[in-house]
Scaffold this motif. Structure first.
Motif, PDB file in Angstrom:
ATOM      1  N   ALA A 365      88.632   5.334 104.803  1.00  0.00           N
ATOM      2  CA  ALA A 365      89.082   6.290 103.792  1.00  0.00           C
ATOM      3  C   ALA A 365      88.976   5.690 102.397  1.00  0.00           C
ATOM      4  N   GLY A 366      89.448   4.447 102.250  1.00  0.00           N
ATOM      5  CA  GLY A 366      89.433   3.809 100.936  1.00  0.00           C
ATOM      6  C   GLY A 366      88.938   2.394 101.053  1.00  0.00           C
ATOM      7  N   THR A 367      87.619   2.234 101.229  1.00  0.00           N
ATOM      8  CA  THR A 367      87.030   0.891 101.321  1.00  0.00           C
ATOM      9  C   THR A 367      85.735   0.853 100.519  1.00  0.00           C
ATOM     10  N   THR A 368      85.352  -0.356 100.139  1.00  0.00           N
ATOM     11  CA  THR A 368      84.028  -0.553  99.559  1.00  0.00           C
ATOM     12  C   THR A 368      83.561  -1.955  99.936  1.00  0.00           C
ATOM     13  N   ARG A 369      82.260  -2.188  99.780  1.00  0.00           N
ATOM     14  CA  ARG A 369      81.733  -3.522 100.085  1.00  0.00           C
ATOM     15  C   ARG A 369      81.566  -4.269  98.767  1.00  0.00           C
ATOM     16  N   THR A 376      89.695  -3.170 100.301  1.00  0.00           N
ATOM     17  CA  THR A 376      90.430  -1.915 100.143  1.00  0.00           C
ATOM     18  C   THR A 376      90.197  -1.358  98.735  1.00  0.00           C
ATOM     19  N   THR A 377      90.123  -0.025  98.660  1.00  0.00           N
ATOM     20  CA  THR A 377      90.008   0.621  97.340  1.00  0.00           C
ATOM     21  C   THR A 377      90.990   1.777  97.184  1.00  0.00           C
ATOM     22  N   GLY A 378      91.731   2.099  98.237  1.00  0.00           N
ATOM     23  CA  GLY A 378      92.547   3.312  98.145  1.00  0.00           C
ATOM     24  C   GLY A 378      93.935   3.127  98.734  1.00  0.00           C
ATOM     25  N   GLY A 379      94.731   4.193  98.626  1.00  0.00           N
ATOM     26  CA  GLY A 379      96.049   4.217  99.243  1.00  0.00           C
ATOM     27  C   GLY A 379      95.903   4.305 100.748  1.00  0.00           C
ATOM     28  N   ARG A 380      95.156   5.313 101.179  1.00  0.00           N
ATOM     29  CA  ARG A 380      94.813   5.362 102.604  1.00  0.00           C
ATOM     30  C   ARG A 380      93.509   4.581 102.766  1.00  0.00           C
ATOM     31  N   VAL A 381      93.503   3.619 103.655  1.00  0.00           N
ATOM     32  CA  VAL A 381      92.365   2.690 103.741  1.00  0.00           C
ATOM     33  C   VAL A 381      91.500   2.991 104.963  1.00  0.00           C
ATOM     34  N   LEU A 382      92.133   3.091 106.140  1.00  0.00           N
ATOM     35  CA  LEU A 382      91.388   3.274 107.391  1.00  0.00           C
ATOM     36  C   LEU A 382      92.134   4.261 108.291  1.00  0.00           C
ATOM     37  N   GLY A 383      91.399   5.008 109.108  1.00  0.00           N
ATOM     38  CA  GLY A 383      92.005   5.842 110.141  1.00  0.00           C
ATOM     39  C   GLY A 383      91.586   5.282 111.487  1.00  0.00           C
TER      40      GLY A 383
END
Ligand code: GLY
Length: 421
Positions: A365-369, A376-383
């Motif tokens: 949800a909120g990641t980048t390389r 992590t790039t967001g509040g919600r990161v992974l589902g």
């Protein structure tokens, strides 16, 4: 076939994941995408609200089908723009997306066609709205009419809270033009669930139901979020409830839209409350849910590309769409502090370890390389999502993966799907 997915969250990762399972797909693009989506699609550096840029890209790349994740571009008219340019796109027109874009439009439509029965009134004058609230008493719900990034709704426990939200919307311009009209509704009490459908404007094909956990904390305490996890199916949604929502709420709404000359094509999401007096509509959304898509699409036992194409072409009725019996559970890993302020840029570990696990999917949800490392790039990161033969099996598997995946300040609820188990 070339497909463009618009958006950057867990919902869009799940859409891209399901679409790329289709044998008829050659390439998937995602604008703007995220670190996880980049593993299965070509990410394009265009924000989801750059409608002109997205249409230019779709023309240059000869995209065969565009699928839109978030509501904002739909409400802003992306489908109308693409259609004017001869591009094929899945989703409702701007006029039809008012089912999400204007809460008063929806309630008034339902009232006109005698579809759902809850008490509400619409106001642009604060004094009149407050007088209505005082007559009705609390608890009561005050909603900004337009899109307000999920923040325009106040479930007021007191008249004073309701009045303060009316002032915020109508007097202080707290939500800009989205809050220039408010709708005051009776407070619905009960379990929440959602049922989404595919519809070409005539045929309605329901997806499996799901239940989202909106509050940040275990036991449903704390502020609301975009969703901290979910599961599908939902024990509280038995056949009677399911068919009531589909046949007495959703189908008549689609028919009402057609009767109004605003045919609705795409995904319609009915957020419902299971009250003591039966299911009631909380809201319609004009798109797939997030994180609900993460537990619905893994259960789809069919080619999503074929479904979307048939929907756009008005021949959804020709398809026989099947769903897996498996249960599905998604646990959202968030950055501590969300939905308030939180830190980003934290390296994520453990993904490679769970990558090969059967029936476990990690939707980003909120990641980048960054420098070769996922951060992590967001509040919600992974589902973190798992399928299983029972709720317990799916839940245990998801939480086993949750224990392995790590980043600094990782936060998650520990009770997702517990009530189903
Ligand atoms: N999870 C709620 C939504 O997608 O609107």
């Amino acid at each position: 076939m070339k497909i463009l997915v618009v958006g950057s969250g867990g919902r869009e990762h799940t859409l891209a994941w399901k679409l790329c399972q289709s044998a008829i797909v050659d390439q998937i693009y995602c604008a703007p995408g995220n670190g996880g989506i980049a593993q299965i699609a070509t990410c394009v550096d265009l924000p989801a609200d750059d409608l002109g840029g997205l249409a230019d890209f779709a023309q240059q790349e000869s995209i065969d089908l565009t699928v839109v994740g978030p509501e904002a571009p739909l409400v802003a008219g992306i489908v109308d723009l693409f259609t004017e340019r001869g591009l094929t796109i899945y989703g409702p027109t701007q006029a039809a997306a008012r089912l999400e874009g204007s809460k008063s439009f929806t309630r008034e439509l339902l009232r006109k066609y005698d579809i759902d029965h809850i008490r509400f009134e619409v106001f642009t004058d604060a004094a009149e709205a407050k007088a209505y609230v005082r007559r009705q008493g609390a608890p009561i719900v005050v909603k900004a009419d337009g899109l307000a990034a999920g923040k325009g709704v106040k479930v007021a426990q007191t008249v004073a809270e309701a009045e303060a939200h009316i002032d915020l919307c109508l007097e202080q311009g707290g939500y800009g033009s989205a809050g220039q009209t408010v709708i005051v509704e009776e407070c619905l009490i009960g379990q929440e669930c959602s049922i989404k459908v595919f519809t070409d404007g005539e045929t309605v094909v329901p997806m499996v139901p799901s239940q989202d956990y909106k509050p940040i904390g275990d036991g449903d305490v704390g502020p609301n979020t975009g969703g901290m996890g979910c599961y599908s199916p939902v024990p509280a949604v038995d056949d009677e409830v399911f068919y009531y929502i589909v046949n007495q709420l959703i189908r008549p709404t689609i028919a009402a839209m057609a009767a109004e000359g605003i045919p609705y094509m795409g995904t319609l999401y009915a957020g419902c409350i299971l009250t003591d007096a039966g299911p009631k509509l909380l809201e319609y959304n004009c798109r797939f849910g997030d994180p609900e898509t993460q537990v619905v699409l893994p259960r789809l036992d069919a080619d999503l590309v074929e479904i979307l194409q048939a929907t756009v072409e008005g021949r959804l009725g020709e398809l026989d769409i099947r769903w897996k019996q498996d249960r599905c559970v998604c646990v959202v890993l968030a950055s501590d502090g969300y939905p308030g302020s939180y830190e980003t840029g934290k390296p994520i570990s453990g993904l490679a370890q769970v990558a090969g696990w059967e029936d476990v999917m990690v939707f980003h949800a909120g990641t980048t390389r960054r420098d070769g490392q996922l951060v992590t790039t967001g509040g919600r990161v992974l589902g973190v999502t798992a399928l299983g033969a029972s709720y317990k099996a799916a839940r245990d598997r998801a939480y086993q993966a949750v224990a392995i995946i790590d980043f600094e300040n990782k936060y998650y609820r520990t009770d997702i799907a517990q009530r189903a188990v």
